[in-house]
Each structure stands twice: as structure tokens, then as C-alpha cells.
Design a protein around this motif. Sequence first.
Motif, PDB file in Angstrom:
ATOM      1  N   ALA A 102       0.768  -1.397   0.161  1.00  0.00           N
ATOM      2  CA  ALA A 102       0.214  -0.156  -0.496  1.00  0.00           C
ATOM      3  C   ALA A 102       0.400   0.820  -0.475  1.00  0.00           C
ATOM      4  O   ALA A 102       0.815   2.057  -0.340  1.00  0.00           O
ATOM      5  CB  ALA A 102      -0.760  -0.083   1.136  1.00  0.00           C
ATOM      6  N   LEU A 103       1.816   0.969   0.806  1.00  0.00           N
ATOM      7  CA  LEU A 103       2.926   2.496   0.703  1.00  0.00           C
ATOM      8  C   LEU A 103       3.283   2.742  -0.685  1.00  0.00           C
ATOM      9  O   LEU A 103       3.551   4.208  -1.536  1.00  0.00           O
ATOM     10  CB  LEU A 103       3.688   2.095   1.836  1.00  0.00           C
ATOM     11  N   MET A 104       3.947   1.541  -1.195  1.00  0.00           N
ATOM     12  CA  MET A 104       4.056   1.276  -2.471  1.00  0.00           C
ATOM     13  C   MET A 104       3.336   2.296  -3.661  1.00  0.00           C
ATOM     14  O   MET A 104       3.934   3.232  -3.688  1.00  0.00           O
ATOM     15  CB  MET A 104       4.816   0.516  -2.844  1.00  0.00           C
ATOM     16  N   LEU A 105       2.076   2.085  -3.409  1.00  0.00           N
ATOM     17  CA  LEU A 105       1.017   2.498  -4.304  1.00  0.00           C
ATOM     18  C   LEU A 105       1.213   3.889  -4.217  1.00  0.00           C
ATOM     19  O   LEU A 105       0.350   4.807  -4.950  1.00  0.00           O
ATOM     20  CB  LEU A 105       0.059   1.348  -4.650  1.00  0.00           C
ATOM     21  N   ARG A 106       0.957   4.544  -2.934  1.00  0.00           N
ATOM     22  CA  ARG A 106       0.527   5.606  -2.720  1.00  0.00           C
ATOM     23  C   ARG A 106       1.594   6.759  -3.220  1.00  0.00           C
ATOM     24  O   ARG A 106       1.799   7.136  -3.436  1.00  0.00           O
ATOM     25  CB  ARG A 106       0.365   5.592  -1.270  1.00  0.00           C
ATOM     26  N   LEU A 107       3.419   6.185  -2.592  1.00  0.00           N
ATOM     27  CA  LEU A 107       4.254   6.751  -3.094  1.00  0.00           C
ATOM     28  C   LEU A 107       3.619   7.276  -4.808  1.00  0.00           C
ATOM     29  O   LEU A 107       4.219   8.120  -5.235  1.00  0.00           O
ATOM     30  CB  LEU A 107       5.693   6.148  -2.584  1.00  0.00           C
ATOM     31  N   ALA A 108       3.772   5.652  -5.681  1.00  0.00           N
ATOM     32  CA  ALA A 108       3.339   6.506  -6.568  1.00  0.00           C
ATOM     33  C   ALA A 108       2.192   6.692  -7.210  1.00  0.00           C
ATOM     34  O   ALA A 108       2.499   7.494  -8.261  1.00  0.00           O
ATOM     35  CB  ALA A 108       2.940   4.844  -7.837  1.00  0.00           C
ATOM     36  N   ARG A 109       1.062   7.053  -6.886  1.00  0.00           N
ATOM     37  CA  ARG A 109      -0.204   7.810  -6.718  1.00  0.00           C
ATOM     38  C   ARG A 109       0.269   9.058  -6.768  1.00  0.00           C
ATOM     39  O   ARG A 109       0.380   9.743  -7.351  1.00  0.00           O
ATOM     40  CB  ARG A 109      -1.074   7.786  -6.343  1.00  0.00           C
ATOM     41  N   GLU A 110       1.459   9.774  -5.538  1.00  0.00           N
ATOM     42  CA  GLU A 110       0.859  10.921  -4.823  1.00  0.00           C
ATOM     43  C   GLU A 110       2.948  11.408  -5.667  1.00  0.00           C
ATOM     44  O   GLU A 110       2.604  12.719  -5.652  1.00  0.00           O
ATOM     45  CB  GLU A 110       1.734  10.936  -3.589  1.00  0.00           C
ATOM     46  N   ASN A 111       3.222  10.806  -6.253  1.00  0.00           N
ATOM     47  CA  ASN A 111       4.787  11.251  -7.090  1.00  0.00           C
ATOM     48  C   ASN A 111       4.337  11.147  -8.098  1.00  0.00           C
ATOM     49  O   ASN A 111       4.938   9.663  -8.329  1.00  0.00           O
ATOM     50  CB  ASN A 111       5.591  11.099  -5.719  1.00  0.00           C
ATOM     51  N   SER A 112       4.007  11.718  -9.314  1.00  0.00           N
ATOM     52  CA  SER A 112       3.476  10.983 -10.218  1.00  0.00           C
ATOM     53  C   SER A 112       4.867  10.625 -10.973  1.00  0.00           C
ATOM     54  O   SER A 112       5.113  10.375 -12.293  1.00  0.00           O
ATOM     55  CB  SER A 112       2.972  11.577 -11.228  1.00  0.00           C
ATOM     56  N   SER A 113       5.822  11.565 -10.866  1.00  0.00           N
ATOM     57  CA  SER A 113       7.434  11.697 -11.763  1.00  0.00           C
ATOM     58  C   SER A 113       7.915  10.685 -10.825  1.00  0.00           C
ATOM     59  O   SER A 113       9.564  10.458 -11.940  1.00  0.00           O
ATOM     60  CB  SER A 113       7.367  13.074 -11.212  1.00  0.00           C
ATOM     61  N   TRP A 114       8.063  10.086 -10.148  1.00  0.00           N
ATOM     62  CA  TRP A 114       8.816   9.047  -9.458  1.00  0.00           C
ATOM     63  C   TRP A 114       8.781   8.149 -10.144  1.00  0.00           C
ATOM     64  O   TRP A 114       7.453   7.187 -10.552  1.00  0.00           O
ATOM     65  CB  TRP A 114       8.711   8.393  -7.788  1.00  0.00           C
ATOM     66  N   GLY A 115       9.729   7.385 -10.365  1.00  0.00           N
ATOM     67  CA  GLY A 115      10.116   5.669 -11.188  1.00  0.00           C
ATOM     68  C   GLY A 115       9.790   5.101 -10.022  1.00  0.00           C
ATOM     69  O   GLY A 115      10.410   5.191  -9.104  1.00  0.00           O
ATOM     70  N   TYR A 116       9.617   3.605 -10.316  1.00  0.00           N
ATOM     71  CA  TYR A 116      10.328   1.752  -9.502  1.00  0.00           C
ATOM     72  C   TYR A 116      11.779   2.050  -8.675  1.00  0.00           C
ATOM     73  O   TYR A 116      11.748   2.461  -7.633  1.00  0.00           O
ATOM     74  CB  TYR A 116       9.832   1.330 -10.098  1.00  0.00           C
ATOM     75  N   ARG A 117      12.591   3.085  -9.549  1.00  0.00           N
ATOM     76  CA  ARG A 117      13.556   2.620  -8.090  1.00  0.00           C
ATOM     77  C   ARG A 117      13.822   3.538  -7.477  1.00  0.00           C
ATOM     78  O   ARG A 117      14.425   3.848  -6.375  1.00  0.00           O
ATOM     79  CB  ARG A 117      14.807   3.182  -9.771  1.00  0.00           C
ATOM     80  N   ARG A 118      13.124   5.518  -8.153  1.00  0.00           N
ATOM     81  CA  ARG A 118      12.589   5.952  -6.802  1.00  0.00           C
ATOM     82  C   ARG A 118      12.122   5.594  -5.896  1.00  0.00           C
ATOM     83  O   ARG A 118      12.713   6.105  -4.665  1.00  0.00           O
ATOM     84  CB  ARG A 118      12.578   7.012  -7.133  1.00  0.00           C
ATOM     85  N   ILE A 119      11.048   4.601  -5.940  1.00  0.00           N
ATOM     86  CA  ILE A 119      10.003   4.858  -5.137  1.00  0.00           C
ATOM     87  C   ILE A 119      11.020   3.162  -4.340  1.00  0.00           C
ATOM     88  O   ILE A 119      10.655   3.338  -2.825  1.00  0.00           O
ATOM     89  CB  ILE A 119       9.112   4.066  -5.772  1.00  0.00           C
ATOM     90  N   HIS A 120      11.522   3.203  -4.972  1.00  0.00           N
ATOM     91  CA  HIS A 120      12.578   2.057  -4.210  1.00  0.00           C
ATOM     92  C   HIS A 120      13.743   2.296  -3.402  1.00  0.00           C
ATOM     93  O   HIS A 120      13.871   1.978  -2.200  1.00  0.00           O
ATOM     94  CB  HIS A 120      13.222   1.163  -5.113  1.00  0.00           C
ATOM     95  N   GLY A 121      14.414   3.845  -3.936  1.00  0.00           N
ATOM     96  CA  GLY A 121      15.860   4.398  -3.122  1.00  0.00           C
ATOM     97  C   GLY A 121      14.461   5.135  -1.433  1.00  0.00           C
ATOM     98  O   GLY A 121      15.137   4.790  -0.677  1.00  0.00           O
ATOM     99  N   GLU A 122      12.940   5.718  -1.931  1.00  0.00           N
ATOM    100  CA  GLU A 122      12.773   6.538  -0.795  1.00  0.00           C
ATOM    101  C   GLU A 122      12.285   5.101   0.265  1.00  0.00           C
ATOM    102  O   GLU A 122      12.365   5.097   1.420  1.00  0.00           O
ATOM    103  CB  GLU A 122      11.350   6.877  -1.277  1.00  0.00           C
ATOM    104  N   VAL A 135       9.106  -3.971  -6.547  1.00  0.00           N
ATOM    105  CA  VAL A 135       8.698  -2.635  -6.336  1.00  0.00           C
ATOM    106  C   VAL A 135       7.981  -2.495  -7.861  1.00  0.00           C
ATOM    107  O   VAL A 135       7.141  -2.389  -8.315  1.00  0.00           O
ATOM    108  CB  VAL A 135       9.765  -1.340  -6.198  1.00  0.00           C
ATOM    109  N   TRP A 136       8.475  -2.936  -8.888  1.00  0.00           N
ATOM    110  CA  TRP A 136       8.158  -2.414 -10.558  1.00  0.00           C
ATOM    111  C   TRP A 136       7.008  -3.898 -10.557  1.00  0.00           C
ATOM    112  O   TRP A 136       6.034  -2.880 -10.957  1.00  0.00           O
ATOM    113  CB  TRP A 136       9.536  -3.112 -11.761  1.00  0.00           C
ATOM    114  N   ASN A 137       6.710  -4.765 -10.090  1.00  0.00           N
ATOM    115  CA  ASN A 137       6.542  -5.627 -10.193  1.00  0.00           C
ATOM    116  C   ASN A 137       4.694  -5.425  -9.635  1.00  0.00           C
ATOM    117  O   ASN A 137       3.904  -6.125 -10.137  1.00  0.00           O
ATOM    118  CB  ASN A 137       6.468  -7.116 -10.038  1.00  0.00           C
ATOM    119  N   ILE A 138       4.706  -4.712  -8.427  1.00  0.00           N
ATOM    120  CA  ILE A 138       3.919  -4.442  -7.536  1.00  0.00           C
ATOM    121  C   ILE A 138       3.286  -3.472  -8.605  1.00  0.00           C
ATOM    122  O   ILE A 138       1.828  -3.516  -8.263  1.00  0.00           O
ATOM    123  CB  ILE A 138       3.915  -3.924  -6.406  1.00  0.00           C
TER     124      ILE A 138
END
Length: 186
Positions: A102-122, A135-138
Motif C-alpha cells: 500500500a505504501l508503494m502504491l501511495r508513493l507512486a500515486r502521489e508522486n507521478s514523476s517517481w519511477g520504481y527506482r526512486r520509490i525503491h530508494g525512498e 516494486v516494479w512488479n507491484i
Amino acid sequence: MFTLIRLLPRSGHDKDAEILALRHQLTVLQRQTDKPKLTWPDRALLAARLHPFPRVRLRQLHLFASPDTVLHWHRELLRHRHAKASHRKRPGRPRTIRSIRALMLRLARENSSWGYRRIHGELASLGIKPAASTVWNILKEHGIDPAPERDRTTWASLLRSQAQSILAADFFETKTLTERRCTSSQ
């Protein structure tokens, strides 16, 4: 007569175990005409019934398998039991915890410019260490496109986000510095 005298000093539990093992051997032998061929359940039952006996006592019994063979069957029975108990129900890695997904999906939705690598880093900076491919698969599983395709911001979405941040701002004035007047004595 000698058999009766031999059975007297034994406990009832030992006698019952031996009788059950011998009866089972008889049923196996009655099913076959040639050399007895034991099935796995036959071996398992004999091994379980005869395991409590010491090896010396097993040598005294009239078995159609050697005591070492019976003990080998018992070890195999235990090995199969423990192997089955420790076998994973599903192959592969365990699923990612629901709250992390859920946190991964929230980060992706709220930060549209972030890719899976940035989300992984966060997530890694928060102490959560899933693989980048996880992260990419989810994100892919939930239909979230890669960052360059999500990053196309329209004027309407930009104005909407700016309006939300303006409305969220605090319009109240607060004094953070106070003046202190010092009186000096002359």
C-alpha cells in the motif's frame, strides 16, 4: 511352555506392540505368495510399532526384515514427515506485506514523476528493503504505468494541485519573535 515363561516378565505395552507388529506382518504375508513385498504404509506401520524396542529385543523377534532395516524405515518415516512439514506451501518468495504494498502504491500515486527506482530508494531510506524488481512488479500488477508515461502533467492537473496546496496553507499570522524591553537601572 518356554514362550509363556518368556512372556511373563514383559509389560503389557510391550506385548501389545509386539502382537500388533506380528499381526500386521501376517496380513502382509497372507496377501502375497512369494517373497513379501512391503508397501510404504506397511513399512511405516512396522517401523512405528517396532521403534520403541531396543535393538537387542528386535533381534529376538521373528521378523522378515532385519532390525537395521526396520530402524532404517523409521528414519525414512521421520525424514518424510519433517520434509513435508517444512515444505513451503507456495513456491518462490513470500508475498510482500500488505502495508508495504500500500505504501508503494501511495508513493507512486502521489508522486507521478517517481519511477520504481526512486520509490525503491525512498523505501530503503525508511528502512524497508524490497528488491527494485518487486516494486516494479507491484506497480505493474496494479496498472500503474512507468514514470515517464505518468509524468505527463496537464495544465488542469497542475492548477488543481496548486489550488490544493494554496488551500492547505495556513493564513494565520503568528509571531515567532517577541520584543523584550530591558530597563536599565542608573
